[in-house]
Design a protein around this motif. Structure first.
Motif, PDB file in Angstrom:
ATOM      1  N   GLU A   1      -4.588   0.676  10.936  1.00 40.32           N
ATOM      2  CA  GLU A   1      -6.173   1.073  11.077  1.00 40.32           C
ATOM      3  C   GLU A   1      -6.891  -0.444  11.058  1.00 40.32           C
ATOM      4  O   GLU A   1      -7.815  -0.453  11.905  1.00 40.32           O
ATOM      5  N   LEU A   2      -6.687  -1.164  10.011  1.00 43.21           N
ATOM      6  CA  LEU A   2      -7.355  -2.278   9.871  1.00 43.21           C
ATOM      7  C   LEU A   2      -7.046  -3.286  10.953  1.00 43.21           C
ATOM      8  O   LEU A   2      -7.993  -4.010  11.392  1.00 43.21           O
ATOM      9  N   VAL A   3      -5.880  -3.445  11.556  1.00 40.00           N
ATOM     10  CA  VAL A   3      -5.425  -4.292  12.680  1.00 40.00           C
ATOM     11  C   VAL A   3      -6.491  -3.790  14.140  1.00 40.00           C
ATOM     12  O   VAL A   3      -6.738  -4.531  14.500  1.00 40.00           O
ATOM     13  N   GLY A   4      -6.690  -2.526  14.078  1.00 42.37           N
ATOM     14  CA  GLY A   4      -7.232  -1.986  15.364  1.00 42.37           C
ATOM     15  C   GLY A   4      -8.707  -2.294  14.902  1.00 42.37           C
ATOM     16  O   GLY A   4      -9.468  -2.465  16.145  1.00 42.37           O
TER      17      GLY A   4
ATOM     18  N   VAL B   1      -5.226   2.732  -1.079  1.00 43.21           N
ATOM     19  CA  VAL B   1      -3.996   2.592  -1.310  1.00 43.21           C
ATOM     20  C   VAL B   1      -3.840   2.095  -2.975  1.00 43.21           C
ATOM     21  O   VAL B   1      -5.072   1.647  -3.486  1.00 43.21           O
ATOM     22  N   SER B   2      -2.875   2.190  -3.526  1.00 40.65           N
ATOM     23  CA  SER B   2      -2.511   1.834  -4.982  1.00 40.65           C
ATOM     24  C   SER B   2      -2.804   0.337  -4.952  1.00 40.65           C
ATOM     25  O   SER B   2      -2.786  -0.319  -3.948  1.00 40.65           O
ATOM     26  N   PRO B   3      -3.459   0.093  -6.170  1.00 37.97           N
ATOM     27  CA  PRO B   3      -3.328  -1.744  -6.341  1.00 37.97           C
ATOM     28  C   PRO B   3      -2.104  -2.345  -6.170  1.00 37.97           C
ATOM     29  O   PRO B   3      -2.257  -3.343  -5.463  1.00 37.97           O
ATOM     30  N   VAL B   4      -0.699  -1.812  -6.362  1.00 34.34           N
ATOM     31  CA  VAL B   4       0.540  -2.317  -6.009  1.00 34.34           C
ATOM     32  C   VAL B   4       0.492  -2.595  -4.483  1.00 34.34           C
ATOM     33  O   VAL B   4       0.986  -3.623  -4.008  1.00 34.34           O
ATOM     34  N   ASP B   5      -0.070  -1.372  -3.562  1.00 34.31           N
ATOM     35  CA  ASP B   5       0.106  -1.787  -2.125  1.00 34.31           C
ATOM     36  C   ASP B   5      -0.870  -2.461  -1.560  1.00 34.31           C
ATOM     37  O   ASP B   5      -0.843  -2.951  -0.339  1.00 34.31           O
ATOM     38  N   GLU B   6      -1.969  -2.889  -2.313  1.00 31.48           N
ATOM     39  CA  GLU B   6      -3.184  -3.774  -1.757  1.00 31.48           C
ATOM     40  C   GLU B   6      -2.583  -4.956  -1.049  1.00 31.48           C
ATOM     41  O   GLU B   6      -2.804  -5.275  -0.066  1.00 31.48           O
ATOM     42  N   GLY B   7      -1.832  -5.673  -1.787  1.00 28.04           N
ATOM     43  CA  GLY B   7      -1.104  -6.816  -1.290  1.00 28.04           C
ATOM     44  C   GLY B   7      -0.282  -6.596  -0.085  1.00 28.04           C
ATOM     45  O   GLY B   7      -0.232  -7.533   0.851  1.00 28.04           O
ATOM     46  N   PHE B   8       0.510  -5.728  -0.182  1.00 23.49           N
ATOM     47  CA  PHE B   8       1.167  -5.133   0.838  1.00 23.49           C
ATOM     48  C   PHE B   8       0.318  -4.891   2.200  1.00 23.49           C
ATOM     49  O   PHE B   8       0.749  -5.528   3.440  1.00 23.49           O
ATOM     50  N   VAL B   9      -0.740  -4.407   2.183  1.00 19.56           N
ATOM     51  CA  VAL B   9      -1.617  -3.960   3.338  1.00 19.56           C
ATOM     52  C   VAL B   9      -2.106  -5.293   3.726  1.00 19.56           C
ATOM     53  O   VAL B   9      -2.147  -5.583   5.151  1.00 19.56           O
ATOM     54  N   ARG B  10      -2.246  -6.416   2.999  1.00 16.57           N
ATOM     55  CA  ARG B  10      -2.958  -7.601   3.491  1.00 16.57           C
ATOM     56  C   ARG B  10      -1.912  -8.465   3.866  1.00 16.57           C
ATOM     57  O   ARG B  10      -2.092  -8.986   5.226  1.00 16.57           O
TER      58      ARG B  10
ATOM     59  N   VAL C   1     -12.193  -7.170   6.230  1.00 17.15           N
ATOM     60  CA  VAL C   1     -11.880  -5.636   6.188  1.00 17.15           C
ATOM     61  C   VAL C   1     -10.842  -5.813   5.288  1.00 17.15           C
ATOM     62  O   VAL C   1     -10.444  -4.389   4.612  1.00 17.15           O
ATOM     63  N   THR C   2     -10.119  -6.631   4.601  1.00 20.56           N
ATOM     64  CA  THR C   2      -9.133  -6.524   3.707  1.00 20.56           C
ATOM     65  C   THR C   2      -9.911  -7.045   2.387  1.00 20.56           C
ATOM     66  O   THR C   2      -8.821  -6.889   1.299  1.00 20.56           O
ATOM     67  N   ALA C   3     -10.688  -7.247   2.202  1.00 22.78           N
ATOM     68  CA  ALA C   3     -11.472  -7.985   0.814  1.00 22.78           C
ATOM     69  C   ALA C   3     -11.630  -6.616  -0.177  1.00 22.78           C
ATOM     70  O   ALA C   3     -11.225  -6.752  -1.388  1.00 22.78           O
ATOM     71  N   ASN C   4     -12.073  -5.404   0.294  1.00 20.63           N
ATOM     72  CA  ASN C   4     -12.118  -4.271  -0.421  1.00 20.63           C
ATOM     73  C   ASN C   4     -11.473  -3.079   0.215  1.00 20.63           C
ATOM     74  O   ASN C   4     -12.410  -2.447   1.040  1.00 20.63           O
TER      75      ASN C   4
END
Length: 401
Positions: free
Chosen positions: A14-17, A37-46, A29-32
């Motif tokens: 979604e953020l890529v879009g 997602v879980s705090p653990v997954d935030e780094g994975f999303v970025r 879009v990745t700042a907050n």
């Protein structure tokens, strides 16, 4: 509830879009992620978002090699996320495929599940098509336009161009400076030694986020305690705050964008910095000639020195835009020199690396590089990810008269 890993990949797609189709910026879009997602997954999303944006042309080529039809936007973005994971040599390629299938199902595109599965499994079996030779292949490797590779080759040579692009393809460290005033004896309380100070995993007390290349700009201005300084294109205010911290007698900030000025004002007030702001066009500054001892012109530019942090820039800048920016920069520099007057100085800086916006802008002027880390280039100093481990920044001290 989503299967493990699916939520992170769905948010990443979604953020890529939002970045690719709606003009958003990756750092915004990745700042907050607001608990999506879980705090653990935030780094994975970025990791996924930045990975796709840094490799978009390459992953699109991978998808197009095996896709049998055009895909609707959310399906395309799910494919991009998975293709980046495969490009990055994931240890669990089938997890990337299965998750992409679940992402499109959760997005309401269940009819595309088989298409996604088949496209990605073909990619796993047959691999990425071989990159072509020459400039075309190098451009694809780093997912940049061919004109940029050719332009950098002309000014640096192919070896350094590849070094710059490779360094710009990596995650940057967290840069900061300490909000310390000028110390006894005129030494800066901020970051000067770029190899040892200014990076960390978290911020120490009194620190503000700022890449050392940007900190170097304020160090180049080096305002005296009795000097009045104008920050001519000041929003969002990070360099303005630095000038204030360095102890100038008075700092005035201007920018032509009213909304950005309002945000910068709030930011500096929150930091306790008493700086007057005004909305003004740097091509026609509302100040008398010789009004300031020093002027900082951190000019609008292509931003190609910040590809590590804003990878989408590679798809938003074209050669024609460089020409338009060069004209704007030249007009603003002439105006900055007028405002500084014959006895004042202008620090010209741009967070880019093209010759047209940097060395050519100060060629033929009474200009010199600051005494800071970097490599001398013409009448200025170049900092860059492959040279100093920082963002790309060109800095020159220019005088009128």
């Amino acid at each position: 509830m989503s299967k493990p890993g699916v939520a992170a990949r769905r948010v990443a797609a979604e953020l890529v879009g939002r970045v690719n189709r709606h003009g958003a910026y990756s750092n915004v879009v990745t700042a907050n992620l607001n608990g999506r997602v879980s705090p653990v997954d935030e780094g994975f999303v970025r990791h996924l978002v930045y990975g796709v944006l840094r490799n978009r042309r390459r992953v699109d080529r991978m998808i197009d090699a095996y896709a049998r039809r055009q895909a609707e936007p959310i399906v395309r973005d799910a494919l991009r996320v998975a293709a980046f994971e495969l490009l990055a040599a994931t240890d669990a390629p089938h997890a990337a495929v299965d998750s992409a299938v679940e992402v499109v199902k959760e997005a309401g595109a269940s009819r595309a599940a088989g298409f996604v599965n088949g496209t990605l499994r073909s990619l796993i079996r047959q691999g990425e098509p071989k990159l072509p030779a020459g400039v075309e292949g190098r451009a694809l490797r780093y997912s940049v336009p061919e004109w940029l590779v050719t332009s950098l080759d002309d000014q640096w040579g192919s070896h350094e161009t590849d070094e710059f692009l490779e360094a710009s393809h990596q995650d940057p460290q967290l840069g900061f400076r300490i909000r310390a005033p000028m110390l006894e004896g005129g030494e800066l309380g901020g970051v000067l030694d770029l190899s040892e100070v200014g990076y960390g995993e978290s911020l120490p007390p009194g620190a503000v986020v700022q890449d050392p290349a940007s900190t170097a700009v304020g160090a180049a201005v080096a305002p005296g305690r009795d000097e009045t300084v104008l920050d001519m294109a000041a929003a969002p205010g990070g360099k303005t705050l630095h000038l204030y911290d360095l102890g100038a007698a008075r700092v005035v900030a201007a920018d032509r964008h009213a909304r950005r000025v309002a945000r910068a004002q709030r930011r500096l007030r929150a930091e306790g910095a008493d700086v007057p702001w005004l909305v003004a066009d740097g091509r026609a500054a509302p100040f008398a000639s010789g009004s300031f001892d020093a002027v900082l012109l951190d000019a609008p530019c292509s931003g190609l020195g910040t590809l590590r942090r804003r990878p989408e820039i590679r798809d938003r800048v074209d050669a024609g835009q460089i020409d338009r920016l060069r004209e704007l920069q030249s007009r603003m520099l002439d105006e900055a020199l007028r405002v500084a007057g014959p006895s004042g100085r202008v620090v010209y800086s741009v967070c880019t690396v093209t010759a047209a916006e940097t060395v050519e802008q100060v060629a033929g002027r009474a200009a010199m590089p600051p005494d800071l880390p970097g490599r001398r280039w013409g009448n200025g100093m170049l900092l860059a990810p492959h040279l100093t481990g920082t963002d790309g920044m060109y800095i020159s001290i220019v005088r009128g008269g």
